[in-house]
Scaffold this active site. Structure first.
Site, PDB file in Angstrom:
ATOM      1  N   LYS A  10       2.465  -3.138   5.949  1.00 44.74           N
ATOM      2  CA  LYS A  10       2.183  -3.197   4.643  1.00 44.74           C
ATOM      3  C   LYS A  10       3.776  -3.049   3.536  1.00 44.74           C
ATOM      4  CE  LYS A  10      -1.543  -4.071   3.106  1.00 44.74           C
ATOM      5  NZ  LYS A  10      -2.219  -5.587   2.611  1.00 44.74           N
ATOM      6  N   SER A  49       0.939  -1.195   0.148  1.00 42.86           N
ATOM      7  CA  SER A  49       0.096  -0.237   0.226  1.00 42.86           C
ATOM      8  C   SER A  49       0.632   1.063   0.094  1.00 42.86           C
ATOM      9  CB  SER A  49      -0.741   0.429   1.886  1.00 42.86           C
ATOM     10  OG  SER A  49      -1.203   1.024   1.656  1.00 42.86           O
ATOM     11  N   TYR A  75      -0.754  -0.409   9.448  1.00 35.35           N
ATOM     12  CA  TYR A  75      -0.820  -0.872   8.351  1.00 35.35           C
ATOM     13  C   TYR A  75       0.224  -0.977   7.343  1.00 35.35           C
ATOM     14  CZ  TYR A  75      -3.354  -1.341   4.209  1.00 35.35           C
ATOM     15  OH  TYR A  75      -4.260  -1.365   2.731  1.00 35.35           O
TER      16      TYR A  75
HETATM   17  P1  NAI Z   1     -11.938  -5.627   0.921  1.00 37.15           P
HETATM   18  O1  NAI Z   1     -12.289  -5.548   2.596  1.00 37.15           O
HETATM   19  O2  NAI Z   1     -12.918  -5.382   0.561  1.00 37.15           O
HETATM   20  O3  NAI Z   1     -11.106  -6.952   1.429  1.00 37.15           O
HETATM   21  C1  NAI Z   1     -10.230  -7.734   2.446  1.00 37.15           C
HETATM   22  C2  NAI Z   1     -10.917  -8.776   1.950  1.00 37.15           C
HETATM   23  O4  NAI Z   1     -10.195  -9.963   2.727  1.00 37.15           O
HETATM   24  C3  NAI Z   1     -11.766  -8.978   2.590  1.00 37.15           C
HETATM   25  O5  NAI Z   1     -13.311  -9.674   1.997  1.00 37.15           O
HETATM   26  C4  NAI Z   1     -12.575  -9.775   4.457  1.00 37.15           C
HETATM   27  O6  NAI Z   1     -13.437 -10.428   4.827  1.00 37.15           O
HETATM   28  C5  NAI Z   1     -11.102 -10.523   4.595  1.00 37.15           C
HETATM   29  N1  NAI Z   1     -10.786 -11.260   4.862  1.00 37.15           N
HETATM   30  C6  NAI Z   1     -10.140 -10.440   5.850  1.00 37.15           C
HETATM   31  N2  NAI Z   1      -9.287 -10.888   6.810  1.00 37.15           N
HETATM   32  C7  NAI Z   1      -9.051 -12.161   6.384  1.00 37.15           C
HETATM   33  C8  NAI Z   1      -8.813 -13.547   7.187  1.00 37.15           C
HETATM   34  N3  NAI Z   1      -8.030 -13.372   8.133  1.00 37.15           N
HETATM   35  N4  NAI Z   1      -8.282 -14.143   6.513  1.00 37.15           N
HETATM   36  C9  NAI Z   1      -9.322 -13.932   4.802  1.00 37.15           C
HETATM   37  N5  NAI Z   1      -9.907 -13.437   4.358  1.00 37.15           N
HETATM   38  C10 NAI Z   1      -9.803 -11.856   5.007  1.00 37.15           C
HETATM   39  O7  NAI Z   1     -10.473  -4.428   1.231  1.00 37.15           O
HETATM   40  P2  NAI Z   1      -9.714  -4.211  -0.346  1.00 37.15           P
HETATM   41  O8  NAI Z   1     -10.100  -2.510  -0.540  1.00 37.15           O
HETATM   42  O9  NAI Z   1     -10.756  -4.812  -1.471  1.00 37.15           O
HETATM   43  O10 NAI Z   1      -7.987  -4.800   0.075  1.00 37.15           O
HETATM   44  C11 NAI Z   1      -7.571  -5.850  -0.590  1.00 37.15           C
HETATM   45  C12 NAI Z   1      -6.372  -6.083  -0.520  1.00 37.15           C
HETATM   46  O11 NAI Z   1      -5.128  -4.318  -0.893  1.00 37.15           O
HETATM   47  C13 NAI Z   1      -5.785  -5.667   1.248  1.00 37.15           C
HETATM   48  O12 NAI Z   1      -4.533  -6.407   1.378  1.00 37.15           O
HETATM   49  C14 NAI Z   1      -5.640  -3.836   1.779  1.00 37.15           C
HETATM   50  O13 NAI Z   1      -5.107  -3.624   2.418  1.00 37.15           O
HETATM   51  C15 NAI Z   1      -5.335  -3.834  -0.137  1.00 37.15           C
HETATM   52  N6  NAI Z   1      -5.326  -2.065  -0.407  1.00 37.15           N
HETATM   53  C16 NAI Z   1      -6.167  -1.387  -0.739  1.00 37.15           C
HETATM   54  C17 NAI Z   1      -6.315  -0.542  -0.996  1.00 37.15           C
HETATM   55  C18 NAI Z   1      -7.629   0.374  -1.801  1.00 37.15           C
HETATM   56  O14 NAI Z   1      -7.483   1.541  -2.220  1.00 37.15           O
HETATM   57  N7  NAI Z   1      -8.842  -1.148  -2.239  1.00 37.15           N
HETATM   58  C19 NAI Z   1      -4.878   0.174  -1.242  1.00 37.15           C
HETATM   59  C20 NAI Z   1      -3.949  -0.120  -1.267  1.00 37.15           C
HETATM   60  C21 NAI Z   1      -3.788  -1.384  -0.103  1.00 37.15           C
END
Ligand code: NAI
Length: 287
Positions: free
Chosen positions: A168, A151, A164
């Site tokens: 990251k 990130s 976080y």
């Molecule tokens: P999101 O919250 O929609 O997706 C994260 C998913 O991980 C969720 O579906 C959640 O249920 C699952 N999850 C959480 N803990 C878990 C565990 N212990 N075991 C298995 N699954 C688990 O968020 P998003 O935005 O799709 O994020 C995806 C990745 O991208 C994350 O790592 C986030 O930190 C990273 N990211 C996202 C950004 C963005 O702009 N959306 C920016 C920078 C990084």
């Protein structure tokens, strides 16, 4: 056209947001996908099967191949069970997208050990556990692809995200060493810092910005990094809203002190020490 055809790929946290897009595109391109999701809330509380099941149903309805897994990546047992799902269903694992993540934002002054630890457990320990469980399969078959979800909050910092951001950028450190250790087995390890409108960013970035950041824009980059044709290892890409950008650490020419300098000599040379005008991509001097 090999790409990701018939590759067994685990996408963690694929029950929504970016992971769902990665899983859907990879399956559409012929990969056999394990859709992992714990099914909880954005802060990591709760769990359920509906999120992963829904994405598997979407993939199957579109003619793709996928299986659900509901384990938490944050524990060694969960990660082993996740990799076992891939092996039992599809015979092996060729790739892991370490995408699962949670948020517990708070200013550093208000940080508690609990909030610090749970975020590191999911992002950093999660990627370690799942990649470590998949690693013997990669080595044995002489092929592996790993993507870390990093990130800009880790790369550059962001208010309220000390836990976080540490997790990251920790993933980048993990990537750097795995890229070296994986070299002779055709294991490529890269990192993507996405920018996308998901539940994670819904109240963090302004709505006018988010409307230009649909998550499907990030998936083709992850698809390339998982493919046979990917030759990079150890690269970091910032990806979102149609833009793709590489980030790299640079180091300048060292200033040499023949004798141990005084603090005053350090101060007098500070502008030379910190001048980045001749900087080159950094390498490990011990490597
Ligand atoms: P999101 O919250 O929609 O997706 C994260 C998913 O991980 C969720 O579906 C959640 O249920 C699952 N999850 C959480 N803990 C878990 C565990 N212990 N075991 C298995 N699954 C688990 O968020 P998003 O935005 O799709 O994020 C995806 C990745 O991208 C994350 O790592 C986030 O930190 C990273 N990211 C996202 C950004 C963005 O702009 N959306 C920016 C920078 C990084």
């Amino acid at each position: 056209m090999p790409g990701v055809t018939d590759r067994v790929i685990i996408v963690t946290g694929a029950g929504g947001g970016l992971g769902r897009e990665y899983a859907r595109l990879l399956a559409a391109e012929g990969a056999l996908v394990v859709v992992n999701d714990l099914g909880g809330a954005r802060d990591g509380t709760g769990s359920g099967t509906a999120m992963a099941d829904t994405v598997v149903a979407e993939i199957r309805a579109a003619g793709g191949t996928a299986v659900a897994n509901y384990d938490s990546v944050a524990t060694e047992e969960g990660a082993q069970s996740l990799v076992a799902t891939a092996v039992n269903e599809f015979g092996t694992v060729h790739g892991v997208v370490n995408n699962a993540g949670i948020l517990r934002d708070t200013s550093f002054a208000k940080m508690t050990p609990d909030v610090w630890e749970i975020v590191l457990r999911v992002h950093l320990f999660g990627a370690y556990h799942v990649t470590h469980a998949a690693w013997p399969h990669f080595r044995e078959q002489g092929f592996g692809r790993v993507v870390m979800a990093t990130s800009t909050s880790g790369l550059f910092g962001n208010f309220g995200q000390a836990n976080y951001g540490a997790a990251k950028l920790g993933l980048v450190g993990l990537m750097n060493t795995l890229a070296i250790e994986g070299r002779k087995y055709d294991i490529k390890v890269n990192a993507v810092a996405p920018m996308a409108a998901t539940r994670m960013t819904s109240d963090i970035a302004p709505a006018e910005m988010l409307e230009h950041l649909p998550p499907e824009h990030v998936a083709p980059i992850v698809g390339h990094l998982m493919s046979e044709e990917c030759t990079d290892s150890g690269s970091i890409l910032i990806v979102g809203g149609g833009s793709v950008q590489r980030v790299q650490l640079f180091a300048n020419k060292p200033v040499q002190f023949p004798e141990v300098p005084s603090i005053d000599e350090v101060r007098d040379n500070w502008s030379r020490i910190t001048d980045m005008s001749d900087a080159q991509p950094g390498v490990n001097p011990a490597g």
